[in-house]
Design a protein around this motif. Structure first.
Motif, mmCIF file in Angstrom:
data_model
loop_
_atom_site.group_PDB
_atom_site.id
_atom_site.type_symbol
_atom_site.label_atom_id
_atom_site.label_comp_id
_atom_site.label_asym_id
_atom_site.label_seq_id
_atom_site.Cartn_x
_atom_site.Cartn_y
_atom_site.Cartn_z
ATOM 1 N N ASP A 36 -2.065 7.287 8.399
ATOM 2 C CA ASP A 36 -2.926 5.786 8.254
ATOM 3 C C ASP A 36 -1.866 4.889 8.569
ATOM 4 O O ASP A 36 -0.859 4.592 7.797
ATOM 5 N N ALA A 37 -1.890 4.191 9.774
ATOM 6 C CA ALA A 37 -1.324 3.270 10.201
ATOM 7 C C ALA A 37 -1.723 1.809 9.997
ATOM 8 O O ALA A 37 -1.203 0.963 10.600
ATOM 9 N N THR A 38 -2.534 1.581 8.789
ATOM 10 C CA THR A 38 -2.916 0.263 8.565
ATOM 11 C C THR A 38 -1.813 -0.710 8.296
ATOM 12 O O THR A 38 -0.831 -0.309 7.481
ATOM 13 N N CYS A 39 -1.780 -1.702 8.956
ATOM 14 C CA CYS A 39 -0.749 -2.723 8.815
ATOM 15 C C CYS A 39 -1.148 -3.534 7.488
ATOM 16 O O CYS A 39 -2.232 -4.513 7.686
ATOM 17 N N PRO A 40 -0.301 -3.961 6.228
ATOM 18 C CA PRO A 40 -0.721 -4.669 5.379
ATOM 19 C C PRO A 40 -0.508 -6.111 5.881
ATOM 20 O O PRO A 40 0.311 -6.529 6.921
ATOM 21 N N ARG A 79 -0.298 5.137 -0.887
ATOM 22 C CA ARG A 79 -1.268 5.906 0.281
ATOM 23 C C ARG A 79 -0.274 6.815 1.128
ATOM 24 O O ARG A 79 -0.485 7.857 1.813
ATOM 25 N N HIS A 80 1.165 6.388 1.181
ATOM 26 C CA HIS A 80 2.157 7.200 1.849
ATOM 27 C C HIS A 80 2.967 8.163 0.988
ATOM 28 O O HIS A 80 3.425 9.184 1.279
ATOM 29 N N GLY A 83 0.754 -1.303 -0.123
ATOM 30 C CA GLY A 83 0.054 0.026 -0.010
ATOM 31 C C GLY A 83 0.694 1.118 -0.021
ATOM 32 O O GLY A 83 0.522 2.351 0.494
#
Length: 310
Positions: A125-129, A115-116, A112
């Motif tokens: 957004d700290a979503t972890c893949p 998005r960064h 991802g």
């Protein structure tokens, strides 16, 4: 006898001008390389690119083989005047370039990264893949390029499955083939890579029905051939969210027309047919080796099967 090698791809001649004659001499091949065939009947080998002006091979009555600079041969394989053996280009540099493009974009979507990298709103957004082993990658096409890319992705722990029209076995890669195997390969895939040749059987192989088999939000990478994907079906799947993003390197018309919706679609990345380019340093060695083999009575490398189209 001195061989005559006709280099019929003027657009790239400068890259080969000094390289090719030198390699022929090193291989002990007595040959002269010409860029004009004033007498086609004395030409022994043709070095060719499908974009070259040469289209009528009838006058080349002595020609022993046509050696293409491209991996794809769909523009020439149906030429009725071409009765000589045809060899496509397969070289390490081309394969390495393709592997780098596929792995780079697969990791980009897997992690991802967009998005960064592109984050104008400064969103935290700290979503972890997921881990790579939790991602299913379907490799459509298990020829030299597809197999190399599949192995590279598997080495990064992606769950790679391979599909081909006919049965093929690659150690460490779950293999599917034929129409029955296509759904099994695509069903639930997170990432699909298309590295098939363009044939009547592969055109629009990714249509609306087959795109629906993928995991919602799946990613498409197409460095193979533009017609492998139904453009309208892909756009509809992108708009609905069934496909999260498509990174496309090849198109039905190239360069891609400025008004094509792929340019402006927020979920499409266009790269200008750069995934695997023919590099002269490696390609020239393949050309010389095939000329050497032909003169020695040995089988040609990468000989095209006219019936299959590649």
């Amino acid at each position: 006898m001195t061989l005559t090698v006709f280099f019929s791809a003027p657009a790239v001649w400068e890259e080969y001008r000094d390289l090719l004659p030198g390699l022929l001499a090193e291989a002990g091949i007595d040959a002269r390389v010409v860029t004009e065939a004033s007498d086609p009947a004395v030409v022994d080998y043709i070095i060719y690119a499908p974009s070259a002006p040469l289209q009528d091979f009838t006058p080349f009555t002595r020609c022993k083989a046509v050696l293409s600079l491209w991996a794809g041969v769909e523009r020439i394989v149906g030429n009725q005047t071409l009765t000589q053996p045809l060899c496509r280009m397969v070289d390490n540099g081309l394969t390495e370039g393709m592997v780098e493009w596929v792995v780079g974009h697969a990791l980009r979507h897997h992690l991802g990264m967009d998005r960064h990298i592109v984050n104008p709103g400064h969103v935290w957004d700290a979503t972890c893949p997921p881990l790579a082993r939790e991602r299913k990658v379907a490799m459509l096409g298990m020829g030299a390029l597809g197999t190399a890319c599949a192995r590279a992705l598997a080495a990064l722990n992606f769950n790679v499955v391979g599909w081909s029209r006919t049965e093929k076995t690659t150690p460490g890669i779950q293999a599917f083939h034929g129409e029955a195997g296509l759904e099994a390969a695509l069903r639930g895939a997170d990432i699909v890579v298309t590295l098939l040749p363009k044939t009547p059987e592969t055109e629009n192989i990714l249509n609306a029905a087959r795109l629906s088999w993928l995991k919602p939000g799946a990613f498409i990478l197409n460095p193979g051939r533009g017609p492998l994907i139904d453009d309208a079906a892909l756009l509809a799947a992108l708009d609905s969210g069934q496909i999260g993003h498509a990174t496309l390197d090849v198109f039905r018309i190239e360069p891609l027309p400025q008004d094509h919706p792929f340019w402006s679609h927020p979920r499409v990345t266009v790269t200008p047919h750069i995934a695997a380019d023919t590099r002269a340093t490696g390609a020239a060695k393949v050309l010389v080796e095939n000329i050497r083999r032909s003169e020695a009575g040995e089988p040609l490398l990468h000989l095209v099967d006219r019936a299959r189209g590649y």
